[in-house]
Motif scaffolding. Structure first.
Motif, mmCIF file in Angstrom:
data_model
loop_
_atom_site.group_PDB
_atom_site.id
_atom_site.type_symbol
_atom_site.label_atom_id
_atom_site.label_comp_id
_atom_site.label_asym_id
_atom_site.label_seq_id
_atom_site.Cartn_x
_atom_site.Cartn_y
_atom_site.Cartn_z
ATOM 1 N N ARG A 281 -9.748 -6.490 4.545
ATOM 2 C CA ARG A 281 -8.868 -5.396 4.133
ATOM 3 C C ARG A 281 -8.428 -4.581 5.343
ATOM 4 O O ARG A 281 -9.164 -4.427 6.310
ATOM 5 C CB ARG A 281 -9.593 -4.504 3.129
ATOM 6 C CG ARG A 281 -8.797 -3.297 2.649
ATOM 7 C CD ARG A 281 -9.588 -2.501 1.634
ATOM 8 N NE ARG A 281 -9.671 -3.216 0.369
ATOM 9 C CZ ARG A 281 -10.656 -3.056 -0.511
ATOM 10 N NH1 ARG A 281 -11.657 -2.237 -0.252
ATOM 11 N NH2 ARG A 281 -10.645 -3.737 -1.646
ATOM 12 N N GLY B 74 -3.968 -6.472 -2.662
ATOM 13 C CA GLY B 74 -5.010 -5.470 -2.502
ATOM 14 C C GLY B 74 -5.621 -5.391 -1.126
ATOM 15 O O GLY B 74 -6.605 -4.666 -0.923
ATOM 16 N N TRP C 243 -3.892 -1.033 2.444
ATOM 17 C CA TRP C 243 -3.989 0.287 1.827
ATOM 18 C C TRP C 243 -3.526 1.359 2.802
ATOM 19 O O TRP C 243 -3.716 1.237 4.010
ATOM 20 C CB TRP C 243 -5.436 0.593 1.425
ATOM 21 C CG TRP C 243 -5.926 -0.161 0.234
ATOM 22 C CD1 TRP C 243 -6.110 -1.508 0.139
ATOM 23 C CD2 TRP C 243 -6.306 0.383 -1.034
ATOM 24 N NE1 TRP C 243 -6.574 -1.840 -1.107
ATOM 25 C CE2 TRP C 243 -6.708 -0.691 -1.849
ATOM 26 C CE3 TRP C 243 -6.339 1.679 -1.544
ATOM 27 C CZ2 TRP C 243 -7.160 -0.507 -3.153
ATOM 28 C CZ3 TRP C 243 -6.783 1.871 -2.848
ATOM 29 C CH2 TRP C 243 -7.183 0.785 -3.648
ATOM 30 N N SER D 192 -0.677 -0.321 -9.692
ATOM 31 C CA SER D 192 -1.941 -0.983 -9.384
ATOM 32 C C SER D 192 -3.125 -0.367 -10.123
ATOM 33 O O SER D 192 -3.399 0.832 -9.979
ATOM 34 C CB SER D 192 -2.185 -0.919 -7.870
ATOM 35 O OG SER D 192 -3.518 -1.228 -7.554
ATOM 36 N N ARG D 193 -3.844 -1.195 -10.883
ATOM 37 C CA ARG D 193 -5.075 -0.722 -11.509
ATOM 38 C C ARG D 193 -6.128 -0.398 -10.459
ATOM 39 O O ARG D 193 -6.878 0.577 -10.594
ATOM 40 C CB ARG D 193 -5.612 -1.771 -12.494
ATOM 41 C CG ARG D 193 -6.977 -1.417 -13.104
ATOM 42 C CD ARG D 193 -7.385 -2.364 -14.207
ATOM 43 N NE ARG D 193 -6.517 -2.221 -15.362
ATOM 44 C CZ ARG D 193 -6.677 -1.281 -16.297
ATOM 45 N NH1 ARG D 193 -7.666 -0.403 -16.205
ATOM 46 N NH2 ARG D 193 -5.852 -1.230 -17.335
ATOM 47 N N ALA D 194 -6.176 -1.208 -9.399
ATOM 48 C CA ALA D 194 -7.161 -0.953 -8.339
ATOM 49 C C ALA D 194 -6.961 0.433 -7.737
ATOM 50 O O ALA D 194 -7.934 1.152 -7.465
ATOM 51 C CB ALA D 194 -7.062 -2.024 -7.259
ATOM 52 N N GLU E 268 -8.104 3.072 -10.298
ATOM 53 C CA GLU E 268 -9.561 3.120 -10.381
ATOM 54 C C GLU E 268 -10.151 3.786 -9.146
ATOM 55 O O GLU E 268 -11.107 4.571 -9.247
ATOM 56 C CB GLU E 268 -10.123 1.707 -10.567
ATOM 57 C CG GLU E 268 -9.814 1.131 -11.941
ATOM 58 C CD GLU E 268 -10.330 -0.293 -12.116
ATOM 59 O OE1 GLU E 268 -10.729 -0.906 -11.089
ATOM 60 O OE2 GLU E 268 -10.318 -0.782 -13.262
ATOM 61 N N TRP E 269 -9.569 3.484 -7.973
ATOM 62 C CA TRP E 269 -10.063 4.140 -6.762
ATOM 63 C C TRP E 269 -9.829 5.652 -6.843
ATOM 64 O O TRP E 269 -10.706 6.449 -6.493
ATOM 65 C CB TRP E 269 -9.373 3.572 -5.519
ATOM 66 C CG TRP E 269 -9.882 4.242 -4.282
ATOM 67 C CD1 TRP E 269 -11.023 3.962 -3.592
ATOM 68 C CD2 TRP E 269 -9.289 5.363 -3.606
ATOM 69 N NE1 TRP E 269 -11.178 4.831 -2.528
ATOM 70 C CE2 TRP E 269 -10.142 5.693 -2.519
ATOM 71 C CE3 TRP E 269 -8.137 6.108 -3.816
ATOM 72 C CZ2 TRP E 269 -9.853 6.750 -1.642
ATOM 73 C CZ3 TRP E 269 -7.846 7.158 -2.954
ATOM 74 C CH2 TRP E 269 -8.706 7.464 -1.879
ATOM 75 N N GLU F 140 -0.724 -0.738 -0.637
ATOM 76 C CA GLU F 140 -1.075 0.107 -1.773
ATOM 77 C C GLU F 140 -1.201 1.511 -1.189
ATOM 78 O O GLU F 140 -2.152 1.818 -0.484
ATOM 79 C CB GLU F 140 -2.420 -0.324 -2.373
ATOM 80 C CG GLU F 140 -2.465 -1.751 -2.882
ATOM 81 C CD GLU F 140 -1.836 -1.883 -4.260
ATOM 82 O OE1 GLU F 140 -1.338 -0.876 -4.786
ATOM 83 O OE2 GLU F 140 -1.836 -2.994 -4.796
ATOM 84 N N LEU G 49 -14.251 2.797 0.254
ATOM 85 C CA LEU G 49 -13.187 1.817 0.474
ATOM 86 C C LEU G 49 -13.381 1.113 1.810
ATOM 87 O O LEU G 49 -13.247 -0.116 1.914
ATOM 88 C CB LEU G 49 -11.830 2.525 0.439
ATOM 89 C CG LEU G 49 -10.584 1.659 0.617
ATOM 90 C CD1 LEU G 49 -10.397 0.712 -0.565
ATOM 91 C CD2 LEU G 49 -9.337 2.543 0.784
ATOM 92 N N LYS H 41 -18.616 -0.153 -4.080
ATOM 93 C CA LYS H 41 -18.137 0.523 -5.277
ATOM 94 C C LYS H 41 -19.276 1.328 -5.876
ATOM 95 O O LYS H 41 -20.429 0.909 -5.868
ATOM 96 C CB LYS H 41 -17.614 -0.481 -6.326
ATOM 97 C CG LYS H 41 -16.256 -1.059 -6.001
ATOM 98 C CD LYS H 41 -15.742 -1.857 -7.185
ATOM 99 C CE LYS H 41 -14.319 -2.361 -6.926
ATOM 100 N NZ LYS H 41 -13.793 -3.108 -8.098
#
Length: 352
Positions: free
Chosen positions: A64, A161, A164, A191-193, A196-197, A227, A257, A262
């Protein structure tokens, strides 16, 4: 005898221990000290004033990449202090780093002068708008920050994903939601991610743009495929006067992140609000017909007159509209407020 790795680490400590103080002092490393390593084999590189990259010892094809920025408005100090603490903790091994990280302190000159900006709002000059204001003090910085983002993401994975951008701000005024986010309009599904973040970062509300803008997060979303979000995390305070515990959710969320971890349990997803219009200041005769200290997300009922400017009127058309970023002191032609309506149910059902 001191090893070269130990010398690299020693040379980096003065910069990485307090990246904010180093940047405000306009200090710059010698040509042979612009990069090195620190705890855990993390590699760092000073790229420009207020721009620092950090990478874990091991990279993979889908590692990432995260751009973390603050200080695009120079007087929004708390997020700047959080980023400086983050750099220090990564450097000494107290914070884990499993991804590529680019740290950016945005408007350094304004930070040094404790003002929002010198000539023009830096966060309205991206996506090439700085080219329209070549004599603005902020124009070269906007171009430099665009280039820094493009170069950083050029080496990033293209997996969904994997890119970021978290751009952290504080608000000028109080808000019905002390911590909220703004997501740029990209034309892509939401984005659901990201949602959620934001929930894990204890963000209460999300404002969804419906048109392309000139903010830094709009630029990275459109040009770099990131994102991206803009976070509003409280109120403007001078350096040294922030209670950073009030920003713990965003701080912990960013660190999670970067560490690739998580938190346990499901976080409550933020409420969603969608932009339906904006109030535009057309001349110096502009009047914003609300209290000077009106809070962000204050609701107004249908038929309420909120602004006038010559023949221009803004009248609430929906049963309820909320006002965000009211500012009657902007230059003519600029936004004096955003109007939003709540769309939580439909937004959450459409996340992918």
């Amino acid at each position: 005898m001191t090893s070269s790795a130990e010398r690299d680490m020693t040379a980096s400590l003065s910069m990485l221990d307090d990246f904010l103080a180093y940047t405000l002092a306009l200090a710059r490393p010698a040509a042979n000290e612009t990069h090195g390593s620190c705890a855990g084999g993390v590699r760092w590189a000073w790229l420009a004033d207020g721009v620092l990259s950090m990478e874990p010892a091991v990279l993979t094809a889908d590692t990432r990449s995260v751009l973390a920025s603050a200080g695009v408005h120079g007087d929004e100090t708390a997020p700047i202090e959080l980023l400086s603490c983050l750099v220090r903790d990564i450097a000494c091994g107290e914070a884990a780093l499993t991804c590529r990280l680019l740290v950016i302190l945005g408007n350094v000159d304004a930070m040094r002068e404790a003002c929002r900006y010198r000539d023009d709002d830096l966060n309205r000059l991206f996506s090439g708008r700085h080219l329209q204001l070549p004599h603005s003090h902020e124009a070269p910085r906007a171009a430099a920050l665009e280039q820094a983002a493009v170069q950083f993401f050029a080496s990033a994975s293209r997996q969904p994903g994997a890119r970021w951008h978290i751009d952290m701000h504080t608000a000028i005024r109080a808000s019905a939601f002390e911590r909220f986010a703004l997501l740029p309009h990209t034309g892509r599904p939401i984005s659901r991610a990201m949602f959620e973040w934001l929930g894990h970062a204890r963000i209460s509300a999300v404002l969804l743009h419906t048109a392309k803008g000139n903010t830094y997060s709009h630029f990275t979303a459109h040009t770099c495929g990131a994102e991206a979000c803009t976070l509003e995390l409280g109120k403007v305070r001078p350096f040294g006067q922030n209670d950073l515990t009030r920003f713990a959710g965003a701080n912990e969320g960013l660190r999670d992140l970067l560490a690739g971890t998580k938190r346990r349990g499901e976080a409550e997803l933020p409420r969603a609000f969608t932009v339906i219009d904006q109030i535009t200041k057309q001349s110096d005769a502009f009047e914003l017909l609300v209290a000077a200290d009106v809070a962000n997300f204050t609701p107004f009922a249908k038929d309420t007159l909120l602004a006038r400017d010559g023949d221009y009127r803004y009248v609430v058309q929906h049963d309820e509209e909320r006002l965000v970023f009211p500012n009657a002191t902007v230059k003519p032609g600029l936004r004096a407020g955003l109007m939003v309506i709540e769309t939580t149910r439909g937004t959450l059902s459409s996340l992918v």
